[in-house]
Design an enzyme around this catalytic site. Structure first.
Site, PDB file in Angstrom:
ATOM      1  N   HIS A  78       0.867  -1.182   0.000  1.00 45.03           N
ATOM      2  CA  HIS A  78       0.000   0.000   0.000  1.00 45.03           C
ATOM      3  C   HIS A  78       0.899   1.226   0.000  1.00 45.03           C
ATOM      4  O   HIS A  78       1.673   1.446   0.928  1.00 45.03           O
ATOM      5  CB  HIS A  78      -0.918   0.017   1.219  1.00 45.03           C
ATOM      6  CG  HIS A  78      -1.891   1.166   1.198  1.00 45.03           C
ATOM      7  ND1 HIS A  78      -3.182   1.052   0.704  1.00 45.03           N
ATOM      8  CD2 HIS A  78      -1.758   2.459   1.586  1.00 45.03           C
ATOM      9  CE1 HIS A  78      -3.789   2.208   0.801  1.00 45.03           C
ATOM     10  NE2 HIS A  78      -2.948   3.086   1.333  1.00 45.03           N
ATOM     11  N   CYS A  79       0.796   2.021  -1.058  1.00 47.67           N
ATOM     12  CA  CYS A  79       1.676   3.171  -1.226  1.00 47.67           C
ATOM     13  C   CYS A  79       1.015   4.421  -0.654  1.00 47.67           C
ATOM     14  O   CYS A  79      -0.026   4.861  -1.165  1.00 47.67           O
ATOM     15  CB  CYS A  79       1.999   3.383  -2.705  1.00 47.67           C
ATOM     16  SG  CYS A  79       3.117   4.771  -2.997  1.00 47.67           S
TER      17      CYS A  79
END
Length: 413
Positions: A200-201
Site C-alpha cells: 500500500h503506497c
C-alpha cells in the site's frame, strides 16, 4: 381478525445481486426497498469519486502532497525556461520546455491511473454455508481452525495448492470471508483482499496490486526521468552562461534550488524504481520479497527475465471484479462490516477472530454462526490441478495469472 394477522406477517424475499464472481444475497420484506449504487454500500475503507467511477484508498489526501512535490518544481522549471527563451537560442529552449511539459504530463497521468482505479480488489463473500461438525469431512484437513471459538463450524485456516511444482498455502480471510488466491493479501489500510498485492503506497493513496502495478512502474520511472531531466538542463543553463560558475549560480538561485531538490529526490524515487525493476525481473512483489527473504523460501513464480517482464508490464490487465455503479438494495441484512465495525456484523460468532487485523477478539452478547465461504475452494483446487504438471508443461501452465482465476458476472446497470 384473519386479515389483521395476515397484515402483521412479513413475507420475506431473497435478493440476489451478482458482484464479480460472488453473489450478494439479502433478505428483505416484500415492501419496496430503495436501491442505491453499490459504491455507497461499500464495506471497505475506500473513497469514491465521480459516482463510483473512480476508487481511491482512504489516504487519498496524500495525493495533494505528491502532486505538489511533482508539480511545483516542474512548473518552476518551465517558467525558468520561458525566461531563458527571451535571452536567446529559442529553438533549444522551446524544445527543452516542450519535452519537460510532456514528461510532467505523463507523470501526472500515470499517477492518476495508479491511484484512481481498482487495484484488483476481490469482492467479499456474501453467501453463507453453515457447516456442522459432520457436514463435510473434506474441509477438516487442518489442525488449526478458523472457528477456534465456534465449535459447530470447522474451517481449515489454510489450504495447500501447487504452483509450478511448489506448495503454496492459501489463507482464509476472516474479514472478507474467503480463501485468498495465491499472491493475494489483505490490506489492513483499505480493508480489502487484493489480487497480487504488492504494497500500500501512501504517496498515491492506493494499494499497488495486479491491476495498477504496470502504471505504478511507469509512474515512478517517469518521476525518475523528470528529476534527471530537470537536474541536467538546470545545470546546462548555468554552464551556458558567460562568466564564472559560482557567480552565475549566485545570480540564478532558482536553478540552484532545482538542482539541489532534484538531486535529493532522485535518490528516493530512483532507488524505488531500481528496486521495483529488480522485483519485476524476478517476478516478485514487495510483500513476497520480504517474506521469502525472512522464510528463506524460493520464489515459485520465476519464469526467466523476459517472461517475467512480459508478465508484469505487457500482460493483459484483467477486468475489475467490481461494478461499483450497480444498483443494490439499501437494506442489506447480510452485511460484512467495515474496518471500524467489522465485529458488529449480523453474522458473527460470540467471539470473532480476525487473522488480518492482528488477531483482535471482540465479544458479543448473542452468539451466531459464522458464514462460511467455501465456494472458492473449488476455484483454488482448479489452480492446484492446473499448476501441478510436469516440467515440460509448466511454462504453458504459468501463462495464466494464478491470482486471477474466477469468472466474471455482469452486474445490472
Amino acid at each position: 381478525m384473519q386479515r389483521e394477522r395476515m397484515s402483521k406477517k412479513k413475507i420475506s424475499q431473497v435478493h440476489c445481486i451478482p458482484s464479480g464472481d460472488h453473489i450478494l444475497m439479502t433478505a428483505s420484506s416484500s415492501k419496496h426497498i430503495p436501491h442505491i449504487r453499490f459504491y455507497k454500500a461499500w464495506k471497505g475503507n475506500n473513497r469514491f469519486c465521480c459516482g463510483g467511477r473512480l476508487i481511491f484508498g482512504p489516504d487519498v489526501s496524500s495525493l495533494y502532497l505528491t502532486s505538489f512535490l511533482i508539480g511545483a518544481p516542474a512548473l518552476t522549471f518551465c517558467i525558468r525556461m520561458l525566461v531563458w527563451i527571451k535571452r536567446g537560442d529559442p529553438f533549444f529552449n522551446y524544445t527543452v520546455l516542450a519535452s519537460g511539459f510532456i514528461l510532467t504530463l505523463l507523470d501526472f497521468t500515470f499517477l492518476m491511473l495508479t491511484s484512481a482505479r481498482d487495484p484488483g480488489i476481490i469482492p467479499r463473500n456474501k453467501t453463507s454455508m453453515i457447516l456442522e461438525d459432520d457436514s463435510d469431512s473434506s474441509l477438516t484437513q487442518s489442525m488449526e481452525w478458523v472457528n477456534n471459538k465456534t465449535p459447530n463450524l470447522k474451517i481449515p485456516r489454510t489450504k495447500d495448492v501447487f504452483v509450478n511444482g511448489y506448495t503454496i498455502k492459501v489463507k482464509f480471510c476472516d474479514t472478507c470471508l474467503l480463501y485468498r488466491p495465491p499472491r493475494a493479501s489483505h490490506c489492513s489500510i483499505c480493508n480489502n483482499c487484493v489480487q497480487r498485492f504488492d504494497h500500500h503506497c501512501p504517496w498515491v493513496g492506493q494499494c499497488i496490486a495486479r491491476r495498477n502495478y504496470p502504471f505504478f512502474i511507469c509512474f515512478i520511472s517517469s518521476s525518475t526521468l523528470l528529476c534527471i531531466y530537470v537536474f541536467v538542463f538546470s545545470w546546462i543553463n548555468l554552464i551556458r552562461q558567460p562568466g564564472k560558475l559560482w557567480r552565475t549560480m549566485s545570480d540564478d538561485i532558482v536553478s540552484v534550488i532545482l538542482i539541489v531538490y532534484t538531486f535529493v529526490a532522485v535518490w528516493f524515487v530512483g532507488g524505488l524504481t531500481i528496486f521495483h525493476f529488480y522485483l519485476m525481473s524476478t517476478n516478485q512483489t514487495t510483500y513476497e520479497n520480504f517474506r521469502y527473504r525472512y522464510d528463506k523460501k524460493e520464489n515459485p513464480y520465476k519464469r526467466g527475465l523476459l517472461k517475467n517482464v512480459k508478465e508484469v508490464l505487457f500482460a493483459k490487465i484483467p477486468p475489475s471484479q467490481l461494478d461499483l455503479r450497480a444498483m443494490v438494495p439499501e437494506e442489506d441484512d447480510m452485511t460484512i462490516a467495515s474496518n471500524d465495525s467489522e465485529y458488529e456484523s449480523e453474522y458473527t460468532s460470540s467471539v470473532r477472530y480476525d487473522t488480518e487485523m492482528g488477531g483482535k477478539l471482540i465479544k458479543r452478547d448473542s452468539p451466531r454462526k459464522l458464514p462460511l465461504p467455501t465456494r472458492n475452494l473449488d476455484d483454488i483446487k482448479d489452480i492446484s490441478d492446473n499448476y501441478d504438471r510436469s516440467t515440460t508443461t509448466r511454462e504453458d501452465a504459468s501463462d495464466r495469472d494464478p491470482s486471477f482465476f474466477s469468472s466474471q458476472l455482469d452486474l445490472p446497470k
